[in-house]
Design a protein around this motif. Structure first.
Motif, mmCIF file in Angstrom:
data_model
loop_
_atom_site.group_PDB
_atom_site.id
_atom_site.type_symbol
_atom_site.label_atom_id
_atom_site.label_comp_id
_atom_site.label_asym_id
_atom_site.label_seq_id
_atom_site.Cartn_x
_atom_site.Cartn_y
_atom_site.Cartn_z
ATOM 1 N N LEU A 1 2.908 10.665 3.379
ATOM 2 C CA LEU A 1 1.630 9.949 3.315
ATOM 3 C C LEU A 1 1.749 8.455 2.999
ATOM 4 O O LEU A 1 1.046 7.650 3.614
ATOM 5 N N LEU B 1 -5.923 10.760 4.050
ATOM 6 C CA LEU B 1 -4.617 11.339 3.728
ATOM 7 C C LEU B 1 -4.675 12.606 2.857
ATOM 8 O O LEU B 1 -3.875 13.515 3.073
ATOM 9 N N LEU C 1 -0.796 2.348 8.819
ATOM 10 C CA LEU C 1 -2.220 2.136 9.120
ATOM 11 C C LEU C 1 -2.701 0.814 8.533
ATOM 12 O O LEU C 1 -3.450 0.071 9.174
ATOM 13 N N ALA C 2 -2.261 0.517 7.298
ATOM 14 C CA ALA C 2 -2.758 -0.692 6.624
ATOM 15 C C ALA C 2 -2.411 -1.947 7.418
ATOM 16 O O ALA C 2 -3.170 -2.915 7.422
ATOM 17 N N VAL D 1 -5.185 -2.567 10.016
ATOM 18 C CA VAL D 1 -6.587 -2.799 9.637
ATOM 19 C C VAL D 1 -6.902 -4.286 9.808
ATOM 20 O O VAL D 1 -6.242 -5.133 9.207
ATOM 21 N N ILE E 1 -9.331 2.270 3.669
ATOM 22 C CA ILE E 1 -9.392 2.590 5.103
ATOM 23 C C ILE E 1 -8.091 3.265 5.533
ATOM 24 O O ILE E 1 -8.087 4.261 6.257
ATOM 25 N N ALA E 2 -6.960 2.747 5.025
ATOM 26 C CA ALA E 2 -5.657 3.282 5.435
ATOM 27 C C ALA E 2 -5.376 4.648 4.828
ATOM 28 O O ALA E 2 -4.547 5.391 5.337
ATOM 29 N N SER E 3 -6.030 4.999 3.705
ATOM 30 C CA SER E 3 -5.615 6.226 3.019
ATOM 31 C C SER E 3 -6.717 7.256 2.831
ATOM 32 O O SER E 3 -6.461 8.313 2.260
ATOM 33 N N ILE F 1 0.841 -1.203 0.000
ATOM 34 C CA ILE F 1 0.000 0.000 0.000
ATOM 35 C C ILE F 1 0.874 1.251 0.000
ATOM 36 O O ILE F 1 0.568 2.231 -0.673
ATOM 37 N N ALA G 1 0.143 5.552 5.310
ATOM 38 C CA ALA G 1 -0.810 4.570 4.782
ATOM 39 C C ALA G 1 -0.320 3.152 5.059
ATOM 40 O O ALA G 1 -1.109 2.277 5.436
ATOM 41 N N LEU H 1 -10.481 -2.408 0.172
ATOM 42 C CA LEU H 1 -11.048 -1.962 1.438
ATOM 43 C C LEU H 1 -9.926 -1.582 2.414
ATOM 44 O O LEU H 1 -9.958 -0.507 3.031
ATOM 45 N N ILE H 2 -8.914 -2.457 2.538
ATOM 46 C CA ILE H 2 -7.788 -2.159 3.432
ATOM 47 C C ILE H 2 -7.100 -0.874 3.006
ATOM 48 O O ILE H 2 -6.823 0.012 3.822
ATOM 49 N N ARG H 3 -6.844 -0.745 1.694
ATOM 50 C CA ARG H 3 -6.106 0.428 1.229
ATOM 51 C C ARG H 3 -6.907 1.711 1.434
ATOM 52 O O ARG H 3 -6.358 2.739 1.840
ATOM 53 N N ILE I 1 -4.665 9.683 -4.711
ATOM 54 C CA ILE I 1 -4.767 8.618 -3.706
ATOM 55 C C ILE I 1 -6.087 7.870 -3.822
ATOM 56 O O ILE I 1 -6.118 6.641 -3.780
#
Lengths: 179, 171
Positions: A156, B149, A163-164, A167, B144-146, A119, A160, B140-142, B120
């Motif tokens: 960023l 941003l 954070l990933a 999750v 949620i993580a971004s 990611i 990311a 979904l993971i990506r 993004i």
């Protein structure tokens, strides 16, 4: 005829929107505004042309100098913060559009790169890909703005990636066994 | 020609010089690669620039200066981030459009959020590329993580903007 449209879908869509918008400008704002807009476009074209040619030459040269196989090795076995950092740098250096980037992400995933690194790589490529910044952003929006935007984007991909990893959704790359 | 463009040309010539040192065939491949991209990109650019110029005439000035203006604050950053996600297509569409918002008076941090949101979140790219190649769970993971941003990029831009007085020199 149909295959021509499919192969040039971007050009067809842009051309169609352009024609429609041009007709509207002519209708609503008059011929003077129409000519003014075309003049603006021509000026801009001449301004960005040299930088764009230089950017494309840079991208073409870099592709010869940095083999993609090396990128895969950098990310494959690494993890931790160092893995995220490497993924971020590799993503920024990755030239080419989505047709090149996403298949590479899949290869990296199957080679063992973790989701955080993947990611971070995607976000770094999409946001701060050097080729796109140099070819499009610097000539069109100006070097000062491009640098500001680039600096704001720099942390960023890393965020990311961190954070990933937190999750709580299970995921294993398509074509690989369950993780 | 701006200093940034001169720097870019110098760096490009250095990189091309490095391919020459690797031998003539490498340099020829680099040139061929460059030529192919130029042939693909120039017609798109020739279409995209008039399109953006016409849209600039049509977009009401108060969208740029109001909704995304320098005074729009956090709300403007959030709107810009998600609006960016809905800009379709590659850089040849997005950047001329972004230029129209700059000309219409959008604020620097809001434009940073707009470009970051396009890069993004880029929903068209998610649907066309990420979904088929990596699957919905990964998306979904990506996301949620971004998802936050682009707004964060805009907030950083608000901090850094005083150091970049010429960032929005409207061309």
């Amino acid at each position: 005829m149909l295959s021509f449209f499919r192969r040039n879908s971007s050009a067809v869509i842009i051309g169609a929107i352009g024609l429609l918008a041009g007709a509207l400008v002519h209708q609503l704002r008059g011929p003077a505004a129409f000519r003014h807009a075309l003049g603006n476009a021509a000026d801009l074209f001449l301004v960005i042309l040299p930088a764009m040619l230089a950017g494309l030459l840079l991208a073409g040269s870099l592709k010869q100098l940095v083999p993609t196989g090396v990128l895969a090795r950098w990310m494959g076995a690494e993890s931790g913060m160092r893995g995220l950092l490497l993924a971020t740098v590799a993503g920024m250096a990755m030239p080419g559009g989505p047709m090149a980037a996403f298949p590479l992400v899949l290869v990296l995933a199957q080679g063992g790169a973790d989701r955080g690194a993947l990611i971070a790589f995607i976000v770094a490529w999409a946001l701060n890909g050097l080729q796109r910044v140099l070819v499009w952003e610097v000539p069109l929006l100006g070097a000062d703005f491009a640098l500001l935007r680039f600096l704001c984007g720099l942390p960023l991909p890393f965020i990311a990636g961190v954070l990933a990893r937190r999750v709580p959704i299970r995921w294993s790359p398509p074509g690989a066994g369950p993780a | 020609m701006t200093p940034g463009q001169i720097l870019l040309i110098a760096v490009a010539l250095i990189a091309f010089g490095l391919t020459l040192r690797r031998g003539l065939p490498t340099a020829q491949r680099a040139l061929r690669e460059t030529g192919q991209t130029v042939v693909r990109v120039l017609p798109l650019l020739a279409l995209a620039l008039p399109m953006a110029a016409f849209l600039a005439e049509l977009i009401p000035a108060d969208i740029g200066s109001g909704l995304l203006g320098p005074e729009s604050g956090l709300t403007g950053l959030v709107i810009a981030s998600f609006a960016g996600g809905f800009i379709p297509g590659g850089p040849f569409v997005s950047f001329p459009l972004v230029l129209t918002f700059i000309k219409a008076g959008a604020g620097g941090p809001q434009v940073v959020a707009l470009v970051s949101g396009w890069a993004i979140l880029g929903f068209h790219r998610v649907i066309a590329w990420e979904w088929p190649v990596l699957g919905p769970r990964f998306i979904l993971i990506r996301l949620i993580a971004s998802i936050a941003l682009p707004v964060l990029a805009g907030l950083l831009a608000e901090l850094l903007l005083p150091s970049f007085p010429h960032a929005l020199a409207r061309p």
